[in-house]
Scaffold this motif. Sequence first.
Motif, PDB file in Angstrom:
ATOM      1  N   SER A   1     -10.967  -2.603  -4.266  1.00 18.68           N
ATOM      2  CA  SER A   1     -10.538  -3.873  -4.837  1.00 18.68           C
ATOM      3  C   SER A   1      -9.610  -4.621  -3.892  1.00 18.68           C
ATOM      4  O   SER A   1      -8.613  -5.170  -4.314  1.00 18.68           O
ATOM      5  CB  SER A   1      -9.827  -3.589  -6.175  1.00 18.68           C
ATOM      6  OG  SER A   1      -9.896  -4.727  -7.019  1.00 18.68           O
ATOM      7  N   GLY A   2      -9.966  -4.618  -2.609  1.00 20.74           N
ATOM      8  CA  GLY A   2      -9.066  -5.241  -1.640  1.00 20.74           C
ATOM      9  C   GLY A   2      -7.684  -4.647  -1.757  1.00 20.74           C
ATOM     10  O   GLY A   2      -6.689  -5.338  -1.585  1.00 20.74           O
ATOM     11  N   MET A   3      -7.627  -3.356  -2.057  1.00 20.47           N
ATOM     12  CA  MET A   3      -6.337  -2.727  -2.360  1.00 20.47           C
ATOM     13  C   MET A   3      -5.629  -2.268  -1.088  1.00 20.47           C
ATOM     14  O   MET A   3      -6.144  -1.446  -0.327  1.00 20.47           O
ATOM     15  CB  MET A   3      -6.506  -1.538  -3.314  1.00 20.47           C
ATOM     16  CG  MET A   3      -5.162  -1.004  -3.809  1.00 20.47           C
ATOM     17  SD  MET A   3      -5.315   0.460  -4.830  1.00 20.47           S
ATOM     18  CE  MET A   3      -5.824  -0.272  -6.374  1.00 20.47           C
TER      19      MET A   3
ATOM     20  N   GLU B   1       4.110   3.363  -1.786  1.00 18.96           N
ATOM     21  CA  GLU B   1       4.350   3.510  -3.209  1.00 18.96           C
ATOM     22  C   GLU B   1       3.072   3.927  -3.950  1.00 18.96           C
ATOM     23  O   GLU B   1       3.082   4.839  -4.774  1.00 18.96           O
ATOM     24  CB  GLU B   1       4.871   2.171  -3.747  1.00 18.96           C
ATOM     25  CG  GLU B   1       5.650   2.301  -5.020  1.00 18.96           C
ATOM     26  CD  GLU B   1       5.962   0.943  -5.604  1.00 18.96           C
ATOM     27  OE1 GLU B   1       6.105  -0.030  -4.830  1.00 18.96           O
ATOM     28  OE2 GLU B   1       6.032   0.854  -6.852  1.00 18.96           O
ATOM     29  N   ARG B   2       1.962   3.256  -3.644  1.00 18.82           N
ATOM     30  CA  ARG B   2       0.698   3.614  -4.285  1.00 18.82           C
ATOM     31  C   ARG B   2       0.222   4.993  -3.844  1.00 18.82           C
ATOM     32  O   ARG B   2      -0.397   5.725  -4.628  1.00 18.82           O
ATOM     33  CB  ARG B   2      -0.365   2.568  -3.955  1.00 18.82           C
ATOM     34  CG  ARG B   2      -0.114   1.240  -4.639  1.00 18.82           C
ATOM     35  CD  ARG B   2      -1.099   0.191  -4.169  1.00 18.82           C
ATOM     36  NE  ARG B   2      -0.831  -1.099  -4.794  1.00 18.82           N
ATOM     37  CZ  ARG B   2      -1.228  -2.271  -4.312  1.00 18.82           C
ATOM     38  NH1 ARG B   2      -1.911  -2.311  -3.185  1.00 18.82           N
ATOM     39  NH2 ARG B   2      -0.937  -3.382  -4.942  1.00 18.82           N
ATOM     40  N   ALA B   3       0.496   5.331  -2.591  1.00 17.73           N
ATOM     41  CA  ALA B   3       0.029   6.617  -2.059  1.00 17.73           C
ATOM     42  C   ALA B   3       0.730   7.802  -2.728  1.00 17.73           C
ATOM     43  O   ALA B   3       0.305   8.947  -2.584  1.00 17.73           O
ATOM     44  CB  ALA B   3       0.216   6.662  -0.547  1.00 17.73           C
TER      45      ALA B   3
ATOM     46  N   VAL C   1       1.376 -15.733  -8.144  1.00 15.32           N
ATOM     47  CA  VAL C   1       0.809 -14.528  -7.527  1.00 15.32           C
ATOM     48  C   VAL C   1      -0.082 -13.825  -8.547  1.00 15.32           C
ATOM     49  O   VAL C   1      -0.076 -14.157  -9.736  1.00 15.32           O
ATOM     50  CB  VAL C   1       1.915 -13.539  -7.087  1.00 15.32           C
ATOM     51  CG1 VAL C   1       2.806 -14.137  -6.020  1.00 15.32           C
ATOM     52  CG2 VAL C   1       2.747 -13.090  -8.295  1.00 15.32           C
ATOM     53  N   GLN C   2      -0.804 -12.829  -8.058  1.00 15.60           N
ATOM     54  CA  GLN C   2      -1.572 -11.978  -8.972  1.00 15.60           C
ATOM     55  C   GLN C   2      -0.736 -10.754  -9.312  1.00 15.60           C
ATOM     56  O   GLN C   2      -0.128 -10.129  -8.431  1.00 15.60           O
ATOM     57  CB  GLN C   2      -2.893 -11.545  -8.322  1.00 15.60           C
ATOM     58  CG  GLN C   2      -3.741 -10.711  -9.266  1.00 15.60           C
ATOM     59  CD  GLN C   2      -4.989 -10.191  -8.597  1.00 15.60           C
ATOM     60  OE1 GLN C   2      -5.275 -10.514  -7.445  1.00 15.60           O
ATOM     61  NE2 GLN C   2      -5.726  -9.373  -9.299  1.00 15.60           N
ATOM     62  N   ILE C   3      -0.736 -10.404 -10.582  1.00  9.18           N
ATOM     63  CA  ILE C   3       0.104  -9.307 -11.070  1.00  9.18           C
ATOM     64  C   ILE C   3      -0.260  -7.976 -10.405  1.00  9.18           C
ATOM     65  O   ILE C   3      -1.434  -7.664 -10.189  1.00  9.18           O
ATOM     66  CB  ILE C   3       0.016  -9.212 -12.616  1.00  9.18           C
ATOM     67  CG1 ILE C   3       1.116  -8.319 -13.174  1.00  9.18           C
ATOM     68  CG2 ILE C   3      -1.354  -8.775 -13.092  1.00  9.18           C
ATOM     69  CD1 ILE C   3       1.335  -8.543 -14.659  1.00  9.18           C
TER      70      ILE C   3
ATOM     71  N   THR D   1       0.198  -6.968  -7.358  1.00  7.20           N
ATOM     72  CA  THR D   1      -0.259  -7.004  -5.961  1.00  7.20           C
ATOM     73  C   THR D   1       0.907  -6.958  -4.983  1.00  7.20           C
ATOM     74  O   THR D   1       2.070  -7.177  -5.351  1.00  7.20           O
ATOM     75  CB  THR D   1      -1.063  -8.286  -5.684  1.00  7.20           C
ATOM     76  OG1 THR D   1      -0.214  -9.415  -5.937  1.00  7.20           O
ATOM     77  CG2 THR D   1      -2.289  -8.363  -6.580  1.00  7.20           C
ATOM     78  N   THR D   2       0.570  -6.742  -3.719  1.00  9.15           N
ATOM     79  CA  THR D   2       1.574  -6.794  -2.662  1.00  9.15           C
ATOM     80  C   THR D   2       2.130  -8.218  -2.563  1.00  9.15           C
ATOM     81  O   THR D   2       3.309  -8.398  -2.258  1.00  9.15           O
ATOM     82  CB  THR D   2       0.971  -6.367  -1.313  1.00  9.15           C
ATOM     83  OG1 THR D   2      -0.243  -7.099  -1.098  1.00  9.15           O
ATOM     84  CG2 THR D   2       0.661  -4.884  -1.295  1.00  9.15           C
ATOM     85  N   GLY D   3       1.288  -9.209  -2.822  1.00 11.65           N
ATOM     86  CA  GLY D   3       1.751 -10.601  -2.817  1.00 11.65           C
ATOM     87  C   GLY D   3       2.852 -10.808  -3.837  1.00 11.65           C
ATOM     88  O   GLY D   3       3.842 -11.503  -3.576  1.00 11.65           O
TER      89      GLY D   3
ATOM     90  N   ASN E   1      -0.924 -14.768  -1.403  1.00 11.21           N
ATOM     91  CA  ASN E   1      -2.114 -13.944  -1.663  1.00 11.21           C
ATOM     92  C   ASN E   1      -2.738 -13.524  -0.328  1.00 11.21           C
ATOM     93  O   ASN E   1      -2.403 -14.059   0.725  1.00 11.21           O
ATOM     94  CB  ASN E   1      -3.095 -14.793  -2.493  1.00 11.21           C
ATOM     95  CG  ASN E   1      -4.306 -14.038  -2.960  1.00 11.21           C
ATOM     96  OD1 ASN E   1      -4.207 -12.917  -3.421  1.00 11.21           O
ATOM     97  ND2 ASN E   1      -5.462 -14.650  -2.825  1.00 11.21           N
ATOM     98  N   ASP E   2      -3.689 -12.617  -0.396  1.00  9.46           N
ATOM     99  CA  ASP E   2      -4.315 -12.091   0.819  1.00  9.46           C
ATOM    100  C   ASP E   2      -5.027 -13.188   1.620  1.00  9.46           C
ATOM    101  O   ASP E   2      -5.814 -13.966   1.070  1.00  9.46           O
ATOM    102  CB  ASP E   2      -5.321 -10.993   0.446  1.00  9.46           C
ATOM    103  CG  ASP E   2      -4.648  -9.811  -0.242  1.00  9.46           C
ATOM    104  OD1 ASP E   2      -3.639 -10.033  -0.939  1.00  9.46           O
ATOM    105  OD2 ASP E   2      -5.140  -8.689  -0.099  1.00  9.46           O
ATOM    106  N   LEU E   3      -4.761 -13.192   2.932  1.00 10.64           N
ATOM    107  CA  LEU E   3      -5.304 -14.228   3.816  1.00 10.64           C
ATOM    108  C   LEU E   3      -6.825 -14.429   3.725  1.00 10.64           C
ATOM    109  O   LEU E   3      -7.275 -15.567   3.573  1.00 10.64           O
ATOM    110  CB  LEU E   3      -4.878 -13.943   5.267  1.00 10.64           C
ATOM    111  CG  LEU E   3      -5.423 -14.896   6.328  1.00 10.64           C
ATOM    112  CD1 LEU E   3      -4.910 -16.320   6.126  1.00 10.64           C
ATOM    113  CD2 LEU E   3      -5.043 -14.419   7.738  1.00 10.64           C
TER     114      LEU E   3
HETATM  115  N1  GLN Z   1      -4.253  -6.545  -1.232  1.00 11.75           N
HETATM  116  C1  GLN Z   1      -3.430  -6.888  -2.343  1.00 11.75           C
HETATM  117  C2  GLN Z   1      -2.854  -5.666  -2.977  1.00 11.75           C
HETATM  118  O1  GLN Z   1      -3.346  -4.604  -2.772  1.00 11.75           O
HETATM  119  C3  GLN Z   1      -4.184  -7.721  -3.382  1.00 11.75           C
HETATM  120  C4  GLN Z   1      -5.369  -7.032  -3.964  1.00 11.75           C
HETATM  121  C5  GLN Z   1      -6.089  -7.776  -5.044  1.00 11.75           C
HETATM  122  O2  GLN Z   1      -5.567  -8.733  -5.614  1.00 11.75           O
HETATM  123  N2  GLN Z   1      -7.283  -7.385  -5.384  1.00 11.75           N
HETATM  124  O3  GLN Z   1      -1.917  -5.727  -3.695  1.00 11.75           O
END
Ligand code: GLN
Length: 231
Positions: free
Chosen positions: A76-78, A83-85, A123-125, A127-129, A164-166
């Motif tokens: 998911s473009g993650m 922290e996630r690891a 931003v999107q909830i 996310t790194t953004g 957000n992601d480039l």
């Molecule tokens: N790459 C960003 C993240 O991992 C956004 C990923 C997404 O919105 N799908 O937080």
Amino acid sequence: QQSAKPADQKVLKVGSETTFAPFEFQDEKTKDYIGFDMDLIKAVGKQMGVEVQVQSMGFDGLIPALEAGNIDAAISGMTITDERAKKVNFSKPYYKSGLSMVVKADNNTLKSFKDLEGKRIAVQIGTTGASEAKKIKDVKVREFNNAPEAFIELNSGGVDAVVNDLPVNEYYIAQAGGKDAKIVGEPLNSEEYGIAVAKKNTELAEKINKAIDELKKNGEYEKIYVKWFGK
Ligand code: GLN
């Protein structure tokens, strides 16, 4: 015995937040999930001899779904973060990304991340953004369920910028909906995307890594990359 799809073929349940073009989004006509990540995970599944089934869910629900065992993997473009690891296993990086900012096309005052102090940011909830935006001084961060909603808020003037992601910002700007917006400044950072699996599932992470290696060797990764990003 069927040769095309053996009855005992295993299913790989994959979670994804499917409004993140060009990585994962829905084909308007066929309603299929398409994009770079979707092609990649299908190719990975093929290498592994499993059938990939994609399930759409909120981005902030992906890691909990892995932890609960409701899905086997998340693509998911993650971004791979420390922290996630702690909660999941990541495959090796499969895509280099980074955060950028988008403002309205007629905005001539916001030119880089340092101009965002005291501003309103969408931003999107989860996310790194979202976490990077919150570090900026005196900002008002508004979190949306997905990137398209954040862009809508920018268009309607509810916020000054989207972080957000480039590659996703670039894709949005290149589409008709993004004509009133522009990317400004240099990317804030560099990030790498990985496929996530449950923390205890090191075996699956290994298999995915082997598949990615193979796809890089046999030219399939390159083909998928060129299909979605050109060059
Ligand atoms: N790459 C960003 C993240 O991992 C956004 C990923 C997404 O919105 N799908 O937080």
